[in-house]
Design an enzyme around this catalytic site. Structure first.
Site, PDB file in Angstrom:
ATOM      1  N   ASN A   1      -8.096   2.171  -8.431  1.00  0.00           N
ATOM      2  CA  ASN A   1      -8.122   2.501  -7.047  1.00  0.00           C
ATOM      3  C   ASN A   1      -8.110   4.613  -8.136  1.00  0.00           C
ATOM      4  OD1 ASN A   1      -5.141   3.260  -7.953  1.00  0.00           O
ATOM      5  ND2 ASN A   1      -4.182   1.209  -7.150  1.00  0.00           N
ATOM      6  N   ARG A   2      -7.799   5.366  -7.045  1.00  0.00           N
ATOM      7  CA  ARG A   2      -7.863   6.699  -7.254  1.00  0.00           C
ATOM      8  C   ARG A   2      -6.632   7.116  -7.927  1.00  0.00           C
ATOM      9  NH1 ARG A   2      -9.881  11.063  -3.714  1.00  0.00           N
ATOM     10  NH2 ARG A   2      -8.478  10.017  -2.237  1.00  0.00           N
ATOM     11  N   LYS A   3      -5.232   6.569  -7.621  1.00  0.00           N
ATOM     12  CA  LYS A   3      -4.467   6.775  -8.225  1.00  0.00           C
ATOM     13  C   LYS A   3      -4.177   5.755 -10.133  1.00  0.00           C
ATOM     14  CE  LYS A   3       1.001   5.946  -8.315  1.00  0.00           C
ATOM     15  NZ  LYS A   3       0.966   5.380  -9.266  1.00  0.00           N
ATOM     16  N   GLU A   4      -3.978   4.839  -9.981  1.00  0.00           N
ATOM     17  CA  GLU A   4      -4.694   4.279 -11.182  1.00  0.00           C
ATOM     18  C   GLU A   4      -5.942   4.894 -12.448  1.00  0.00           C
ATOM     19  OE1 GLU A   4      -3.790  -0.176 -10.213  1.00  0.00           O
ATOM     20  OE2 GLU A   4      -5.943   0.579 -10.113  1.00  0.00           O
TER      21      GLU A   4
ATOM     22  N   ASP B   1      -7.685  -6.904  -3.571  1.00  0.00           N
ATOM     23  CA  ASP B   1      -8.196  -8.734  -4.092  1.00  0.00           C
ATOM     24  C   ASP B   1      -8.745  -8.185  -3.483  1.00  0.00           C
ATOM     25  OD1 ASP B   1      -5.217  -8.511  -6.039  1.00  0.00           O
ATOM     26  OD2 ASP B   1      -4.578  -9.301  -3.362  1.00  0.00           O
TER      27      ASP B   1
END
EC number: 2.7.1.167
Length: 490
Positions: A205-208, A275
């Site tokens: 995701n963007r944060k990761e 998921d």
């Protein structure tokens, strides 16, 4: 490579080997109306609770819901939560669970307390040990995975950083998969993308992604540039960055970045949406889809998932309805039997801000008068639901000789029309109960009626909707057609 519809028949022949952190998700729904007298804390009046297979187990559930076979390798503790998960996975006909039991740790369990009215998460309680699996347990997991690998068409690693996907396990699985020419998708948790070196696709995701690339990731240009650097580090074919309400961006090693905006939906719960994305990507790529088709299918799957409460799985039918325009759906997919579930359609359309219209009738022998009403009704709304009297209802209203065609035949004829988005069969003599369930924005009726004579007008008006009256075409009626046929004048 194949387009979306061409891929679908192949999905049932695919096997996905899914490996990752299994957890038990519990949702406790209730309302908060007071503060505890014992401490400054809200008191939740519990109304109901749900238990779901979560974490990588939810990835497996999504794979199975899409119609593919899933071999799932995960870790549980010797406890009630582990036994619950084991039984739940074993009950899924398309999931083959291969679970390693570690007596030294509890099964990961997460309990979320949710406002039943606002679908707002108020508190989460976790039971877990996130440390890497012991060397003995790690080897048991690796042995189980390598034994199952030859049977898989694609491998999916779902990393929740709860101890299953150790550096050694990741390395051995990716290397073994590459030797067998099997693609590997990784939903990563570690900011060190080099850990997943040799995988086919990473789906942060963007944060990761921002943490792993040390970028802000706040524009498509920056995401594309940072992704190309990350691709070199991870030696992967592509990186897909999910961005919640801003959609998804796929950056392949070769070729231009592809961005798709998120579908406009009412977000009920984001739990497990990632998921669903991973599962859809794995199934679509295994079945022969190219990057673009797989990306758009995953984006549609995420939209369906977040519109549901709890840890959700997405069926192939739901995915198909989201990807394809309503007019392209087969007639049988647009028919809801009496008492059937309308809610998924209503939730989806309302979340997209679409005006729902409703009209009804027996539609025994379709004629130009019917077509005029249906066309006018569709022109007054974005999605048209047609209420269709059942055979028993028609017989009560029209007499023993009717209907000429049974309800299934009448429904199929209506559903084949481009103007009709959904046909719902009802058993009652009037559609009042059905209108109460739907609460359409537009209620359409053909014939010589006043607004006050139209069944359900008060329900629609109370919600700010409108009633549309359509003039009938003179000389066209089913009763007349039946009489002419009986007299040999048809």
């Amino acid at each position: 490579m194949l387009d979306f519809e061409a891929v679908l028949p192949a999905i049932g022949r695919q096997t996905v080997l899914c490996v990752g952190d299994l957890m038990l998700d519990e949702f406790v729904y209730g309302e908060v109306s007071r503060i505890s007298p014992e401490a400054p804390a809200p008191v939740i009046a519990v109304q109901r609770s749900e238990i779901n297979v979560g974490g990588a187990g939810n990835v497996a559930r999504n794979i199975a819901a899409l119609g593919a076979r899933c071999i799932f390798v995960g870790l549980i503790g010797d406890d009630a939560a582990g036994r619950t998960l084991s039984a739940a996975l074993a009950a899924e006909p398309l999931i083959e669970p291969v679970l390693v039991c570690d007596e030294s740790r509890p099964t990961t369990r997460k309990v979320r307390f949710v406002s039943a009215h606002f679908s707002t998460h108020m508190l989460r309680a976790d039971w877990e040990i996130a440390a890497p699996a012991s060397l003995m347990v790690e080897q048991q997991l690796i042995d189980a995975i390598l034994q199952q690998l030859p049977a898989a068409d694609i491998v999916l690693l779902s990393d929740y950083a709860k101890g299953v996907l150790t550096a050694r396990l990741i390395r051995e699985v990716i290397d073994a998969a590459r030797k067998l020419n099997k693609r590997v998708i990784v939903d990563p948790k570690s900011p060190n993308f080099a850990l997943y070196r040799g995988a086919t696709l990473l789906t942060p995701n963007r944060k990761e992604f921002a943490e792993a690339t040390r970028s802000r990731a706040d524009s498509q240009a920056e995401i594309a540039a940072s992704a190309r650097e990350a691709i070199a580090v991870a030696d992967c074919e592509a990186i897909l960055v999910t961005q919640s309400e801003q959609g998804m961006t796929l950056v392949p090693r070769d070729g231009e970045a592809i961005h798709v905006p998120a579908h406009p939906v009412k977000v009920r719960d984001v739990s497990g949406a990632g998921d669903t994305v991973a599962a859809v990507l794995a199934v679509m790529l295994a079945a022969g889809a190219d990057w673009d088709v797989a990306l758009r299918a995953a984006n549609a799957g995420a939209a369906v998932a977040v519109s549901k409460n709890g840890t959700a799985s997405v069926t192939l039918g739901e995915l198909r309805r989201k990807v394809l325009p309503p007019a392209s759906l087969a007639a049988e997919e647009k028919i809801v039997a009496a008492g059937g579930d309308l809610e998924p359609h209503l939730v989806e359309w309302r979340a997209e801000g679409l005006r729902i219209g409703f009209t009804n009738g027996c539609f025994d022998i379709l004629h130009p008068g019917h077509v005029k009403v249906l066309t006018a009704a569709r022109g007054a709304c974005d999605r048209l639901i047609v209420g269709l009297n059942s055979d028993a209802s028609v017989k009560r209203l029209k007499g023993e000789s009717r209907p000429v065609q049974d309800e299934r035949a009448r429904a199929e004829v209506l559903a084949a029309l481009e103007a009709v988005d959904l046909v719902v069969i009802f058993e009652e003599d009037t559609p009042l109960q059905l209108i109460t369930r739907i609460v359409p924005s537009v209620l359409v009726k053909g014939g010589d009626y006043t607004r006050e004579q139209v069944v359900g007008h008060e329900i629609v008006a109370a919600q700010g909707g409108e009633v549309v009256l359509v003039d009938i075409l003179p000389g066209h009626s089913t009763t007349t057609l039946v009489a002419r046929a009986q007299n040999g004048k048809a």
